[in-house]
Design a protein around this motif. Structure first.
Motif, short mmCIF file in Angstrom:
data_model
loop_
_atom_site.label_atom_id
_atom_site.label_comp_id
_atom_site.label_asym_id
_atom_site.label_seq_id
_atom_site.Cartn_x
_atom_site.Cartn_y
_atom_site.Cartn_z
N GLY A 165 0.00 -3.82 0.61
CA GLY A 165 -0.91 -2.66 0.35
C GLY A 165 -1.08 -2.05 1.61
N ASP A 166 -2.22 -0.78 1.30
CA ASP A 166 -2.09 0.19 3.09
C ASP A 166 -3.06 -0.50 4.01
N GLY A 167 -3.46 -0.14 5.10
CA GLY A 167 -4.57 -1.05 5.93
C GLY A 167 -5.83 -0.55 5.04
N ARG A 168 -6.06 0.19 4.07
CA ARG A 168 -7.66 0.45 3.64
C ARG A 168 -7.47 -0.86 1.97
N SER A 169 -6.34 -0.89 1.84
CA SER A 169 -6.51 -2.01 0.99
C SER A 169 -6.77 -3.20 1.72
N ARG A 170 -5.87 -3.41 2.37
CA ARG A 170 -6.35 -4.83 3.43
C ARG A 170 -6.95 -4.80 4.10
N ALA A 171 -8.12 -3.96 4.68
CA ALA A 171 -9.07 -4.27 5.53
C ALA A 171 -10.14 -4.75 3.31
N LEU A 172 -9.79 -4.40 2.63
CA LEU A 172 -10.97 -5.25 1.21
C LEU A 172 -10.38 -6.47 1.52
N ASP A 173 -9.53 -7.43 1.81
CA ASP A 173 -9.21 -8.42 1.00
C ASP A 173 -7.57 -9.07 2.27
N PRO A 174 -7.81 -9.63 2.86
CA PRO A 174 -7.08 -10.33 3.91
C PRO A 174 -6.11 -11.12 2.62
N ARG A 175 -6.11 -11.33 1.47
CA ARG A 175 -4.51 -11.63 0.85
C ARG A 175 -3.18 -10.65 0.75
#
Length: 407
Positions: free
Chosen positions: A280-290
């Motif tokens: 994912g992009d940075g925004r999706s990764r900020a929501l889920d570290p997996r």
């Protein structure tokens, strides 16, 4: 082979609807009767593919079992029951001078089918071409050569038993790449080339062809979960679009989630629980570290595997911009309860198939009621989307007069 095909195509032009339908029904029965031979050949192809290190998606496309073989035979029977498009009147008019003009649907002629991996294409393409009055030259990939030969032999035996020429559907007997070049340069002998495979194959066909091409490109399919999507529906659609069969061209490769969508964490949980690997992009990764980081190449990759790119977008404008930049023009979908947003998406996304509240895995000729498909055309000319009987026809003008001359 092309000259024999041309002669066979003229025979098909004389064959009636019932004769073509009976030939396909007989071919389906012959395939069932030769199931042991076909599956044994497929087992050899799959073993060779695994030894050669082919990726799992390619092996899945190659693999046949009793269920998949029955689906191939059943698809032929479905095509046999469909209305014959040949001879259909598209429109007609009478000119002021009394001339009667009719636009009538006719076969394209001789089709060259160049494809990889999927042995079902051997039968689907042969069946669709015969039903629509076309002859076909089939050139399958080396990874499926034994299966293709077994399927083709059964198909040819079946149509011959029904009184139609074997040469209506011929399998190119060599895997030499020069055979592809010969087909691409066969102006006047082959009327249309249909490539079905990876980017490398399609790029070569488009670069070298001197024959018109009906291109089936890769499926970089998007699903956009709008802010007003029903969470339960969004989870069901997204999981199915990615995970039902990750190796098909209609599988979702990128998930776009609206920043205002209220159940993003649950949606990501559902995908991961189903076995999806997320990038994912940075925004999706900020929501889920997996979620692993995505690079620019990911947005333009057809994974054909349980891998999914994920991006969070600020509204429908950002979603449409992302799709315009990265979609391959195959299939793109929106999940939303907002009718206006849905209509805007369906109008502005320039893909062969656009969907509202449905899984992109429905991008399939059988699911569209077409019986089977020769491919999903992603261009803008002639045929678009699942190409079946009508997409394998063109038309001619029939003019009837009573002695009129032009002043």
């Amino acid at each position: 082979m092309a000259r024999k095909a041309r002669s066979a195509q003229r025979s098909l032009a004389r064959a009636g609807d019932a004769a073509k339908a009976q030939a396909l029904t007989q071919a389906a029965e012959t395939i069932r009767a030769r199931a042991d031979t076909v599956l044994a050949a497929n087992g050899q192809d799959c073993s060779s593919a695994l030894e050669a290190g082919l990726d799992p998606a390619m092996v899945d496309r190659l693999f046949l079992d009793e269920g998949r073989l029955e689906a191939i035979a059943s698809a032929l029977e479905t095509v046999a029951r469909l209305p014959d498009p040949v001879g259909e009147t598209i429109d007609s008019t009478v000119r002021p001078n009394g001339l009667e003009l009719v636009r009538r649907r006719v076969p394209v002629g001789v089709i060259g089918m160049i494809y990889e991996s999927r042995p079902n294409v051997t039968v689907d393409a042969a069946g669709l071409c015969l039903r629509s009055g076309n002859a076909v030259l089939l050139r399958g990939g080396s990874e499926a050569k034994r299966t293709n030969r077994a399927l083709h032999a059964a198909f040819a035996e079946g149509i011959a038993a029904a009184g139609l020429p074997r040469e209506a559907a011929q399998l190119v007997p060599t895997q030499d790449r020069a055979a592809v070049g010969a087909m691409l340069g066969a102006t006047g002998l082959i009327d249309m080339i249909v490539p079905r495979g990876g980017k490398g194959l399609v790029a070569r066909v488009q670069a070298e062809a001197r024959v018109p091409v009906l291109a089936h490109l890769d499926g970089i399919c998007h699903t956009y979960v709008h802010a007003d999507a029903d969470p339960a529906m969004a989870e069901d659609v997204a999981v199915n679009a990615k995970m039902r069969r990750p190796g098909v061209c209609g599988a979702m490769e990128t998930l776009l989630i609206d920043a205002r969508y209220p159940a993003t964490s649950e949606l990501l949980d559902a995908l991961i629980a189903a076995g999806a690997e997320l990038r994912g992009d940075g925004r999706s990764r900020a929501l889920d570290p997996r979620i692993a980081p995505a690079d620019e190449e990911d947005w333009d990759t057809e994974y054909l595997a349980p891998t999914l790119s994920v991006a969070v977008v600020d509204g429908i404008d950002a979603a449409l911009d992302h799709i315009a930049r990265h979609s391959s023009g195959h299939t793109d979908a929106i999940v939303t309860g907002d009718a206006a947003a849905a209509e805007r998406f369906l109008a502005e996304v320039d893909s062969a198939i656009v969907m509202h509240n449905a899984s992109s895995q429905f991008a399939d000729g059988g699911e569209f009621g077409l019986g089977a498909e020769i491919g999903i055309a992603t261009g803008r000319l002639h045929a678009r989307g699942p190409v079946a009987l009508e997409g394998l026809t063109t038309y001619k003008w029939v003019v009837r007069g009573s002695g009129q001359t032009r002043p």
